[in-house]
Enzyme design. Structure first.
Site, PDB file in Angstrom:
ATOM      1  N   ARG A 254       0.817  -1.217   0.000  1.00 46.09           N
ATOM      2  CA  ARG A 254       0.000   0.000   0.000  1.00 46.09           C
ATOM      3  C   ARG A 254       0.853   1.271   0.000  1.00 46.09           C
ATOM      4  O   ARG A 254       0.383   2.345  -0.302  1.00 46.09           O
ATOM      5  CB  ARG A 254      -0.934  -0.049   1.214  1.00 46.09           C
ATOM      6  CG  ARG A 254      -1.773   1.184   1.482  1.00 46.09           C
ATOM      7  CD  ARG A 254      -2.715   1.471   0.332  1.00 46.09           C
ATOM      8  NE  ARG A 254      -3.539   2.641   0.618  1.00 46.09           N
ATOM      9  CZ  ARG A 254      -3.101   3.894   0.582  1.00 46.09           C
ATOM     10  NH1 ARG A 254      -1.834   4.154   0.279  1.00 46.09           N
ATOM     11  NH2 ARG A 254      -3.909   4.892   0.853  1.00 46.09           N
ATOM     12  N   LYS A 255       2.101   1.148   0.402  1.00 42.23           N
ATOM     13  CA  LYS A 255       3.017   2.298   0.480  1.00 42.23           C
ATOM     14  C   LYS A 255       2.351   3.472   1.185  1.00 42.23           C
ATOM     15  O   LYS A 255       2.240   4.571   0.653  1.00 42.23           O
ATOM     16  CB  LYS A 255       3.510   2.719  -0.907  1.00 42.23           C
ATOM     17  CG  LYS A 255       4.338   1.659  -1.594  1.00 42.23           C
ATOM     18  CD  LYS A 255       5.072   2.193  -2.803  1.00 42.23           C
ATOM     19  CE  LYS A 255       5.976   1.168  -3.434  1.00 42.23           C
ATOM     20  NZ  LYS A 255       5.275   0.065  -4.102  1.00 42.23           N
ATOM     21  N   PHE A 256       1.924   3.223   2.421  1.00 38.89           N
ATOM     22  CA  PHE A 256       1.316   4.289   3.227  1.00 38.89           C
ATOM     23  C   PHE A 256       2.293   5.447   3.340  1.00 38.89           C
ATOM     24  O   PHE A 256       3.482   5.231   3.528  1.00 38.89           O
ATOM     25  CB  PHE A 256       0.985   3.761   4.629  1.00 38.89           C
ATOM     26  CG  PHE A 256      -0.097   2.722   4.642  1.00 38.89           C
ATOM     27  CD1 PHE A 256      -1.427   3.091   4.541  1.00 38.89           C
ATOM     28  CD2 PHE A 256       0.218   1.375   4.748  1.00 38.89           C
ATOM     29  CE1 PHE A 256      -2.431   2.132   4.551  1.00 38.89           C
ATOM     30  CE2 PHE A 256      -0.776   0.413   4.767  1.00 38.89           C
ATOM     31  CZ  PHE A 256      -2.113   0.796   4.659  1.00 38.89           C
TER      32      PHE A 256
END
Ligand code: S5P
Length: 476
Positions: free
Chosen positions: A305-307
């Site tokens: 998700r690469k928050f």
């Protein structure tokens, strides 16, 4: 002596050299204790008393020919000891002078001189080791360090492993008892600090040369025992038992296609990585089936998700919305861009989730022109190393951490291409493993192959061979 130590503890507390509450460390992690002994230079009587007390830790002062304080806080203490006892002092420069003699150690000495180290607070022991390293390069003999406070976070053990005996005026638990007795802190604070210390032990610092815990040389099964995050241990164990260090990027748009791929490649991969927001027919049933396949074929699920937002937003994005990522993804990817508080926020998002969860921090990206360089990269690594009870590893392109309990995950792997026309940069399996990868991400190299199973098997074989070569070759 005990009475003196009790008195000095209270004085240190009163001048706010010891603080208890809710603080942030250099890189932004929360801590209930904060020691700042720099303030003692403003209280000469206290400083002098501490220097005198430190010197009582020496067994045989006749054997000490040099004293060296770890910069900066311990420098005035070392100076006082040196002057009081007429023993010469050495100083380690923070950086080598870029002009003139380029000496790292200032002072007059002969090789073989016995030098003791003076330090204010010891946490992991890394500052003392740095100083000792510089002294040893000049052939000085260093075997003891005298310290005011040992925070009991593993520093003593790290130094003992390097042959250095640590003597401290206080260990933090004793210090807190003195302050409790004196009515300066409550038993609630003592409990909070005890819990914090138990959860925040410093990593073992590897011994260059013998390197018993060097990440690149230890087999995954041994590293499984060194990992702090239970999921990191599980991952390393399953990599060893399935003999695979392949992470498959299932970047497909239809749930059926992902499930079919997961079923075919599942027995040969360690992690299946998804981008659920590219799926056109996402539904809860898909997640249940995917979890089922993960269990059956023994691989972990990673939502890439690469928050990258502020803590509050990230904790909501992680737990709620259409995808409810926290409920099913064993692993997630996170950008450290907003600071270390994102880790606390994710912890909040994990509330009441009973299965273990882990974070991969993105330290370095694979695309051409990425901004993940220099200080950003270094801070990302410190963040991962400091929070290794929740952080499983780093997403990166080069060898960034010596910590055996952390995993490096490297994307940008293809056998037949060097780029994808959109600035993705590819390397081959052996190159990424030699550059420090523990797990390699392969996406289109497998998903776009005419035979996905055959391609997965080929990547798996090459990656595993490269890993075996790495741990067995004497010169890497
Ligand atoms: O720096 C990065 C980080 C990641 S997680 N570069 C990447 O390529 N990735 C991901 O790895 C990317 O989002 C994609 O899912 C995968 C690489 O896919 P491939 O098709 O280029 O192998």
């Amino acid at each position: 002596m005990e009475e003196l130590l009790k008195k000095l503890a209270v004085e240190l507390y009163d001048v706010q050299a010891l603080k208890f509450g809710d603080f942030k460390t250099k890189i932004g992690l929360r801590t209930p204790i904060y020691f700042d002994l720099r303030v003692i230079i403003s209280y000469p009587k206290l400083m002098s008393a501490l220097a005198k007390a430190l010197w009582t830790l020496a067994d045989d002062v006749t054997k000490v020919s040099q004293i060296c304080g770890v910069p900066y806080t311990a420098l005035p203490l070392a100076t006082l000891i040196s002057v009081d006892n007429q023993i010469p002092m050495l100083m380690k420069r923070k950086e080598t002078k870029s002009y003139g003699t380029k000496k790292l150690i200032e002072g007059v000495f002969s090789s073989g001189d016995n030098c003791v180290i003076i330090e204010d607070v010891i946490t992991s022991g890394s500052s003392i080791l740095e100083t000792i390293d510089a002294l040893k390069k000049e052939h000085l003999n260093v075997t003891e360090a005298y310290v005011i406070i040992d925070r009991e976070q593993g520093g003593r053990k790290n130094l003992e492993n390097h042959g250095i005996k640590v003597k401290s005026l206080y260990v933090v638990t004793q210090l807190m008892q003195y302050l409790l007795e004196a009515g300066k802190i409550t038993s609630k604070v003592v409990k909070e600090v005890d819990d914090y210390l138990a959860m925040n032990q410093a990593p073992t610092i590897s011994i260059q040369g013998t390197i018993p815990n060097d990440r690149l040389k230890l087999p995954y099964c041994k590293r499984a025992k060194l990992a702090k995050n239970p999921l990191a241990s599980k991952l390393l164990e399953l990599m060893e038992s399935k003999q695979t260090n392949l992470c498959l990027a299932a970047d497909l748009k239809k749930t059926d296609a992902i499930l079919e791929l997961a079923n075919t490649a599942g027995p040969h991969i360690a992690v299946l990585k998804t981008h659920v927001d590219i799926i056109e027919d996402f539904n809860e049933g898909f997640i249940l089936q995917l979890k089922d396949l993960a269990k059956r074929h023994k691989f972990l699920l990673m939502e890439d998700r690469k928050f990258g937002d502020i803590g509050n937003t990230v904790s909501l994005q992680y737990r709620y919305g259409l995808y409810k990522i926290a409920e099913w993804a064993d692993l997630i990817t996170v950008h450290p861009i907003s600071g270390a508080s994102v880790i606390d926020a994710l912890k909040k998002g994990m509330k009441n989730i009973t299965e273990p969860r882990g974070i991969f921090l993105i330290a370095e990206m694979s695309s051409k022109g990425t901004l993940t360089t220099g200080d950003y990269l270094k801070s990302a690594v410190s963040m991962a190393e400091e929070a290794s009870n929740l952080v499983v590893g780093l997403v990166c392109q080069s060898n960034l951490s010596a910590q055996s309990g952390l995993l490096q995950l490297t994307p940008g792997v293809q056998l037949s291409k060097s780029d994808d026309g959109l600035d993705q940069q590819y390397n081959n399996p052996e190159t990424v493993i030699n550059a420090g990868a523990d797990l390699a991400v392969v996406g289109r190299g497998i998903t776009e192959a005419s035979n996905c199973l055959k391609a997965a098997l080929e990547y798996k074989r090459q990656l595993w061979n490269a890993y075996e070569k790495r741990i067995n070759s004497p010169d890497m």
